[in-house]
Design a protein around this motif. Structure first.
Motif, mmCIF file in Angstrom:
data_model
loop_
_atom_site.group_PDB
_atom_site.id
_atom_site.type_symbol
_atom_site.label_atom_id
_atom_site.label_comp_id
_atom_site.label_asym_id
_atom_site.label_seq_id
_atom_site.Cartn_x
_atom_site.Cartn_y
_atom_site.Cartn_z
ATOM 1 N N UNK A 123 -33.359 44.860 -0.167
ATOM 2 C CA UNK A 123 -34.837 45.715 -0.310
ATOM 3 C C UNK A 123 -34.607 46.047 -2.164
ATOM 4 N N UNK A 124 -36.224 46.151 -2.383
ATOM 5 C CA UNK A 124 -36.998 46.893 -3.083
ATOM 6 C C UNK A 124 -37.303 47.968 -2.843
ATOM 7 N N UNK A 125 -36.890 48.746 -3.791
ATOM 8 C CA UNK A 125 -37.835 50.164 -3.296
ATOM 9 C C UNK A 125 -38.745 50.865 -4.869
ATOM 10 N N UNK B 102 -36.121 50.436 -8.055
ATOM 11 C CA UNK B 102 -34.784 50.018 -7.373
ATOM 12 C C UNK B 102 -34.203 49.122 -6.208
ATOM 13 N N UNK B 103 -32.860 48.855 -6.549
ATOM 14 C CA UNK B 103 -32.827 47.706 -5.457
ATOM 15 C C UNK B 103 -31.639 48.616 -4.838
ATOM 16 N N UNK B 104 -32.007 48.399 -3.632
ATOM 17 C CA UNK B 104 -30.931 49.909 -2.298
ATOM 18 C C UNK B 104 -29.879 48.907 -2.114
ATOM 19 N N UNK C 213 -41.156 48.776 0.221
ATOM 20 C CA UNK C 213 -40.356 47.901 0.455
ATOM 21 C C UNK C 213 -39.737 46.973 -0.083
ATOM 22 N N UNK C 214 -39.900 46.172 -0.566
ATOM 23 C CA UNK C 214 -39.594 44.416 -0.570
ATOM 24 C C UNK C 214 -38.727 43.670 -0.043
ATOM 25 N N UNK C 215 -39.283 42.772 0.554
ATOM 26 C CA UNK C 215 -37.922 42.706 1.425
ATOM 27 C C UNK C 215 -37.625 41.112 0.301
ATOM 28 N N UNK C 216 -36.425 40.709 0.257
ATOM 29 C CA UNK C 216 -35.793 39.320 -0.736
ATOM 30 C C UNK C 216 -36.108 38.110 0.338
#
Length: 501
Positions: free
Chosen positions: A154-156, A148-150, A181-184
């Protein structure tokens, strides 16, 4: 004639077009980067762009909500790109980021024994895939995770499961507890290590909620590994509710809880409430709907306001494997499942304003006669083939005037709609709406389960999945057969309109 003269001539021709023609052309543009581009041309195009955007959105919402309007569901299928190794998959994780106009896909299963950890993005403006090669602490291969998008860049990615080999011939299921978490912005993964965490979990649900100006990830339910009295680890369903900000915290619940379940869908309604629907408990398919309030920390079971609970809802065979998505302006939950071809007598009586002439008595008797010699399971492949042949061979009866044609008799997917507009009324309830009279253009020939479903800017995006018949019933494979043939890599864009968009 110079290039500049050609450009000036072309521009003048465009300017001379009537606005009605421009509006019709703009309707066929994708509602992402194209809409932003036409607004930069001139003031007229900027105004017409806004008109087109409003028309498309209103047209979609109205066709989705009105239970008796005749509308077509248009499917646009895109096969996996040949130049990329985009493997067909199911039980994968997806996340839509509207500001980027991107759909992100992580992992999933390529078969029952092999999980993936490849990371992809789909540019919705061009419909092109691109594999993301990110840095940092990369997640392991897994499926059934939440992604999901926080809403803070970031994507969790949390939880999931995979199969690991114990030796050359034995395997066991492994559940995951990692939160990545993925940092866009940085294109990198970060592993968050916390002591007070839910533990290994899969098939749970998650959403982001803003409480007191603080973004929190809320997870509910799922399947966890619990050590029993004999120190043996066994998977069990849970009904715990957790939140994550920078640390994990279990939420104390007052009163009755929903039955422990997995495979359900969860939605944030506002800054105070979340909703769960679907899934399966240890003993049954969960057809109940629950609302949680963060003001009182209590669950409330919502009444399903159909006279007969299964009216117009997916079958028990499908419901626990289907993904739901929410379209907030219409206050509708949407999913796609196998067609229910014949209404019950209760449905005929309760919804008498709908036309059931295509489910005439003769074809119904033929169907029962043919199916009596087949296994009782509706997901058997031979049973499905006979049903299709009977339905398509029978004669079509004329529609009854002043009634609505209830179901479209065809193979493939049917759209199911759950109306949640009365959740906060004096008598809270939800209602499964009748199926519309729909002409399905381009729908996949066979329906699937374990797919992902996302709503984005007046269209649904369905990706992947697996045919249940082949997953559960096909026990023997010939030399020419391949298990992955039942797994889909097809991407579908679904619009609702009286014209194809």
């Amino acid at each position: 004639m110079s290039n500049n003269d050609e450009i000036c001539t072309y521009s003048k021709c465009i300017e001379d077009l009537p606005e009605e023609i421009l509006l019709r052309i703009f309707r066929y543009l994708l509602p992402y980067k194209d809409y932003s581009s036409i607004r930069l041309v001139c003031r007229q195009w900027e105004r017409l762009g806004r008109v087109t955007k409003d028309w498309r959105m209103n047209n979609f919402y109205n066709n989705l909500s009105l239970s008796t309007s005749s509308v077509s569901i248009h499917w646009h299928l895109i096969d996996p790109p040949k130049k990329f190794n985009l493997i067909p998959r199911f039980s994968h994780s997806v996340c839509y980021v509207d500001s980027k106009r991107m759909l992100y896909v992580f992992g999933g299963n390529r078969d029952m024994a092999t999980s993936l950890n490849d990371f992809w993005c789909l540019d919705l403006s061009t419909r092109n895939w691109e594999r993301i090669l990110a840095t940092g602490s990369y997640p392991p291969p897994k499926c059934s995770s939440t992604f999901i998008d926080d809403e803070q860049g970031n994507l969790l990615l949390f939880g999931g499961r995979s199969m690991i080999y114990i030796d050359d011939i034995h395997m066991r299921e492994q559940l995951h507890h990692e939160l990545h978490s993925y940092s866009l912005e940085k294109n990198s993964w970060n592993l968050h290590k916390n002591l007070n965490e839910p533990g290994p979990i899969c098939d749970h649900s998650a959403s982001i909620i803003n409480i007191n100006n603080q973004k929190r990830m809320i997870i509910f339910g799922g399947c966890m590994i619990i050590d029993d009295q004999y120190q043996q680890s066994t998977p069990q369903r849970t009904n715990d509710l957790w939140q994550w900000t920078n640390t994990w915290t279990m939420i104390h619940v007052n009163g009755t809880k929903p039955e422990p379940r997995k495979g359900h869908s969860q939605f944030t309604l506002n800054s105070e409430n979340i909703l769960i629907v679907g899934g399966s408990s240890l003993t049954r398919v969960c057809r109940d709907v629950w609302l949680f309030s963060f003001q009182t920390n209590q669950w409330t079971q919502i009444t399903v306001n159909n006279q007969y609970p299964n009216d117009f809802a997916p079958s028990n065979d499908d419901l626990s494997y289907l993904s739901f998505c929410m379209v907030l302006p219409s206050q509708i939950l949407i999913t796609f499942g196998r067609l229910r071809r014949h209404p019950t007598e209760n449905e005929r009586h309760t919804y008498s304003q709908y036309d059931f002439s295509h489910c005439d008595k003769k074809s119904r008797e033929e169907l029962l006669l043919a199916s009596s010699s087949l296994p009782s399971s509706s997901s058997d492949e031979n049973d499905e083939t006979n049903r299709y042949s009977i339905i398509h061979k029978r004669s079509q009866l004329p529609l009854i005037n002043n009634k609505y044609n209830m179901m479209d008799i065809s193979s493939g997917f049917q759209m199911y709609r759950l109306d949640i507009s009365n959740l906060f009324s004096l008598n809270p309830c939800v209602t499964w709406l009748p199926s519309k009279s729909t002409s399905v253009f381009g729908s996949p020939s066979r329906s699937s389960l374990y797919y992902s479903l996302i709503y984005a800017r007046s269209e649904f995006i369905l990706f992947g999945g697996i045919e249940k018949r082949k997953l559960c019933l096909q026990k023997h494979f010939s030399d020419k057969d391949n298990r992955s043939q039942s797994i889909s890599g097809t991407l579908a864009f679904i619009t609702m309109s009286n014209i194809a968009l």
